[in-house]
Structure formats: C-alpha cells, structure tokens
Design an enzyme around this catalytic site. Structure first.
Site, PDB file in Angstrom:
ATOM      1  CD  GLU A 229      -2.933   1.134   2.635  1.00 23.88           C
ATOM      2  OE1 GLU A 229      -3.030  -0.371   2.829  1.00 23.88           O
ATOM      3  OE2 GLU A 229      -3.301   2.368   2.925  1.00 23.88           O
ATOM      4  CG  ASP A 231      -1.546   4.687   3.109  1.00 23.25           C
ATOM      5  OD1 ASP A 231      -2.019   4.529   2.131  1.00 23.25           O
ATOM      6  OD2 ASP A 231      -0.925   4.328   4.265  1.00 23.25           O
ATOM      7  CD  GLU A 234      -4.002   7.260   5.428  1.00 20.84           C
ATOM      8  OE1 GLU A 234      -4.521   6.844   5.496  1.00 20.84           O
ATOM      9  OE2 GLU A 234      -2.491   6.707   6.169  1.00 20.84           O
ATOM     10  CG  HIS A 245       1.712   1.055   4.936  1.00 17.32           C
ATOM     11  ND1 HIS A 245       1.507   1.358   6.352  1.00 17.32           N
ATOM     12  CD2 HIS A 245       0.928   2.264   4.658  1.00 17.32           C
ATOM     13  CE1 HIS A 245       0.635   2.216   6.245  1.00 17.32           C
ATOM     14  NE2 HIS A 245       0.042   2.642   5.878  1.00 17.32           N
TER      15      HIS A 245
END
Ligand SMILES: *[C@@H]1O[C@H](CO)[C@@H](O)[C@H](O)[C@H]1NC(C)=O
Ligand SMILES: *[C@@H]1O[C@H](CO)[C@@H](O)[C@H](O)[C@H]1NC(C)=O
Length: 455
Positions: A229, A231, A234, A245
C-alpha cells in the site's frame, strides 16, 4: 473419453462456482465517469485527457437473497439462514448495482470526484466510501508509479479532526475477482490485511464473522486480504501524511485469523505487512506551522499535491512531495526534530526516523522497506480515493497525540492539533454529517511532466 470429459466439466463447474457471485437485478451498475490526464514532456503543458470511470468497493453494496429483497448481510451481521457457511452464502446471495449519488453521496463532474461523509438514503444511512479508478467497465486502471509523478487537486476544507480524505495505491488484481470482478469493486487488499471485507478472493468471509462493537456497518471476518500500500495522501484539514507500507509477499495474499496482523487483529505485527508505514507528516517531524488552515499550505483552500516516485525498473529510491497553491510551488519542509534531515522519504530517512522516534518495532523494514515497496509498485497499482472515519483509533495517529498517553514532547508523539478526545465516529458522524472531500484534476506522467517544478 466420455467419463474424462464429464470429469473435466465437473471440475470446471466447481472452479467457476467457487468464484462466481450472483448479480442482483434491482439496480444497473453504471460507473460515474471521470476524466484525468496523461502527461508527457515538461511542465504540465503536454497532457491529454483520458476518459475514466470510478467504481465503489463491493463492501458498500446491498447483498440480498437471490430471489427476493431479504438481506444476506444487514448492518454488521450476516444473515445466518441465507449464509450458514461461505459456500451456501455465495449460492444464495446477490450483490447489487449502486445508486452512487442517492445512496453513497458520490458524484463526479468532468475531472472531479466528490465524496460526501454521511448520506441518508431511502433505505439506509451511508458512512463514507471507497472508490477505484477504472480503465474500462471491467478493469481497474493499473498505475506503474516508479519513474513517474502523480498530481491531483484536493479540497478538504470541510474535513475536520477524525476524518480522512485519502488517495492511495494498492496492489489489487486488475480484474478484481471472478464474477462480478472489478465492475462491482471486488478485490480490495491493503497493508492492514483488511478483514472487514465480506468477500475475499471471490469467497464469502461469513464463517466466524464478528460484528463490530462500535460500528453499526462493519465487522471482522476470519480472512483478510493483504497487499502493498502506497498512501500518497491521508489527510484532513489539520494533518497530512505520505506513507509507504511494505508487504511480503507484495502482491495480493489471503491471511487467516490472528496471523493477519494489522488493525483488525490482536497482534498488530503478526502478519505479512507493515501496518505502521514510514510516514512523512510535517507536524510529526516538528514543522507545526506548515500544513493547516491559514498555514503555509492553507487547507481552507484547494491545493495541488504532487508526488514523485523516483527510481527505475522495480527500484524505488525516493518519494518527493510538492504542493502548488496560489501560483506558488511549496516544497515539503525540512524536519525540525533533532537528528532528522531531508524532506523526502528514502530508506535512510525511514531508518533515521525509526531511531529518533525510538519506535520499538520497525515493520517497514521487516517486510523489505523501500526495496519491497518498489516490487509492489512494479506489479501495477490501483488508485483508491476514499473518505472514512476510524473505529479503531479515532484517526488520532494522523491528527493528534498518539499514543494518547505518551508525552507529547517526545519526538514522534504529536502528529497534529486535534484533541485526544476528538475523532470518535459517533461524534463526527452526528456533528459533521456534511463533511466531504473533493479530488480533481489528476495528472500522471514521467517526473517533471505534470507541473512546473522550479529549477
Ligand atoms: C435471512 O434470509 C432468509 C432467507 O434465506 C429470509 O427468510 C430472512 O428474512 C432473512 N433475514 C433478514 C433479517 O433479512
Ligand atoms: C469459510 O471462510 C472462512 C474465512 O472467512 C475460512 O476460515 C473457512 O475455512 C471457510 N470455510 C470453507 C468451508 O471454505
């Protein structure tokens, strides 16, 4: 001859029935259209429109018995008559098309996507949404990020403490799973090894499902879906984080029970993914006047967010961030925490942050760090845009002091100006029902192609 043909036919039937979900006929699935741009050349001057569309994740959809209107899943529970076990559930239940604006508060216009927080529909109250960008009606758009730059505009002036208007990438399968595939938003996975999914790998996640104690719409199943993942964004109007991640394996994988780790499991670190990530949050690295309402990057107004994925092949070396607002290009700030330097994410930057923040665990590296991120990205990633509130930690890891009982003067604890009592879903859902996030003007292309970067 005949018997071998019969056996083959039976095997084929079992194989297809295992991953075929029935499709309901109450609502035709029509994806909202959304344009975005592919850029070449330099400075954002050679970009051409791509006609895309978006789909809402399968988890938000109405599941009902195939020959009627009774629910197969209602609130946070499976109907145990229709779904006594995974297989029967798959045979009994149908997944419906979506009324995007009426039920889910999702609207598009030109190059813009708007996600409303609380939508009171005719039959239900919907909270948030998770959307995927598609190449066509049956396939997700697959982005190869390394060597490229991804740019978008966002207006999150109406996102208070506790909400998260997120834009990120995950290594989901291009076609989702089986029937109905990507067309109905199947195949989600992330670095929390998502266990709140009603269907995993094309199979129902009904057996052993535990309804949530504080979420009327969610629960936790035995299985989870894991994958790398990235990101990119966010954020709410108070705080923002850029966070890779890692996972090993990088691609979609199914986990069981406590072995999933992540948000949904007792032992957060028991799984195959880095649930924490290596985050760049300006406030958390000590730059408290950079991002927020009236600050250097002013969240009371729309802004452009640029993210560069520096590297080549499957090797990712650096993540760079710029903002553009009011005609000015604003670089990510230099950390103001002693012992930390650099305004980009590199393997070294993550290693340093880990030491300076004195984190006891370092899951980012346990699952391969930047090298593994590069491999995950090289698989091609799906673009996710979502709006959510946090039934596990009230989003305090993003916008407040976290852990809430730690000394806020200890480096890494303070992440934003929200109070440690903020972000309770019941509160934000009742007090900020009208909250929304608007993403627009997505541009993608080689480094330097989507905006005018100063020399
Ligand atoms: C559960 O499903 C059965 C049919 O399998 C149906 O008769 C019943 O009404 C459903 N229950 C709910 C609460 O919808
Ligand atoms: C049903 O799914 C659960 C996880 O959701 C899994 O643990 C179980 O083995 C599955 N049962 C069958 C019969 O496949």
């Amino acid at each position: 001859m005949v018997s071998s043909f019969a056996i083959k036919a039976i095997v084929a039937f079992l194989a297809s029935s295992a991953s075929a979900q029935l499709i309901g006929k109450e609502q035709t699935e029509t994806h909202p259209k959304m344009t975005w741009q592919r850029c070449t050349g330099k400075g954002g001057n050679s970009c051409t429109n791509v006609n895309g569309e978006v789909v809402i994740d399968a988890n938000w959809r109405w599941l009902h018995v195939k020959n009627g209107y009774d629910n197969c899943y209602d609130g946070n529970k499976w109907n145990t008559t229709a779904c006594p076990d995974n297989k029967t559930c798959l045979q009994n239940c149908a997944i419906e098309g979506a009324d995007y604006s009426g039920t889910y508060g999702v609207t598009t216009s030109g190059n813009q996507l708007s996600l409303k927080f609380v939508t009171k529909g005719q039959y239900s109250t919907n909270i948030g949404s998770r959307m995927y960008l598609m190449k066509n009606a049956d396939s997700y758009e697959m982005f190869k990020l390394i060597g490229n730059e991804f740019t978008f505009d966002v207006d999150l002036s109406a996102l208070p403490c506790g909400l998260n208007g997120a834009l990120y990438f995950v290594s989901m399968p291009e076609k989702g799973f089986g029937t109905p595939g990507a067309k109905y938003g199947t195949g989600y996975c992330d670095a929390q090894c998502a266990r709140d999914l009603k269907y995993i790998n094309g199979e129902a996640n009904a057996e052993g499902w535990e309804p949530s104690s504080n979420d009327q719409n969610a629960g936790v199943g035995k299985r989870g879906a894991c994958c790398t993942e990235m990101d990119v964004w966010e954020a709410n109007s108070v705080s923002t984080a850029l966070t890779p991640h890692s996972c090993q394996p990088e691609k979609y994988s199914v986990c069981e029970d406590t072995k999933c780790g992540g948000t949904y499991s007792l032992d957060r670190y028991a799984g195959s993914c880095d649930a924490n990530g290596c985050d760049f949050n300006p406030f958390r690295v000590g730059v408290k006047d950079f991002y927020g309402k009236g600050k250097t990057v002013d969240t009371s107004k729309k802004m452009t967010v640029v993210t560069q994925f520096i590297g080549s092949g499957s090797s990712l070396t650096e993540l760079k961030r710029f903002y553009v607002q009011g005609g000015k290009v604003i670089s990510n700030p230099e950390p103001k925490v002693e012992g930390m330097t650099g305004n980009t994410i590199t393997q070294k930057w993550c290693d340093t942050q880990q030491k300076v923040f004195q984190e006891e665990v370092y899951p980012f590296n346990k699952f391969g760090g930047m090298a593994s991120m590069g491999k995950g990205m090289d698989l091609g990633m799906v673009l996710v845009m979502s709006l959510w509130d946090d039934h596990y930690a009230n989003m305090l890891w993003l916008d407040s002091n976290y852990p809430t009982d730690a000394d806020p003067n200890k480096p890494g604890v303070a992440r934003g100006e929200c109070d440690i009592s903020s972000g309770v879903p019941a509160d934000v859902e009742s007090q900020h029902a009208d909250a929304k996030v608007v993403f627009s003007n997505i541009k993608f292309g080689p480094i330097g192609s989507t905006f005018a970067q100063p020399a």
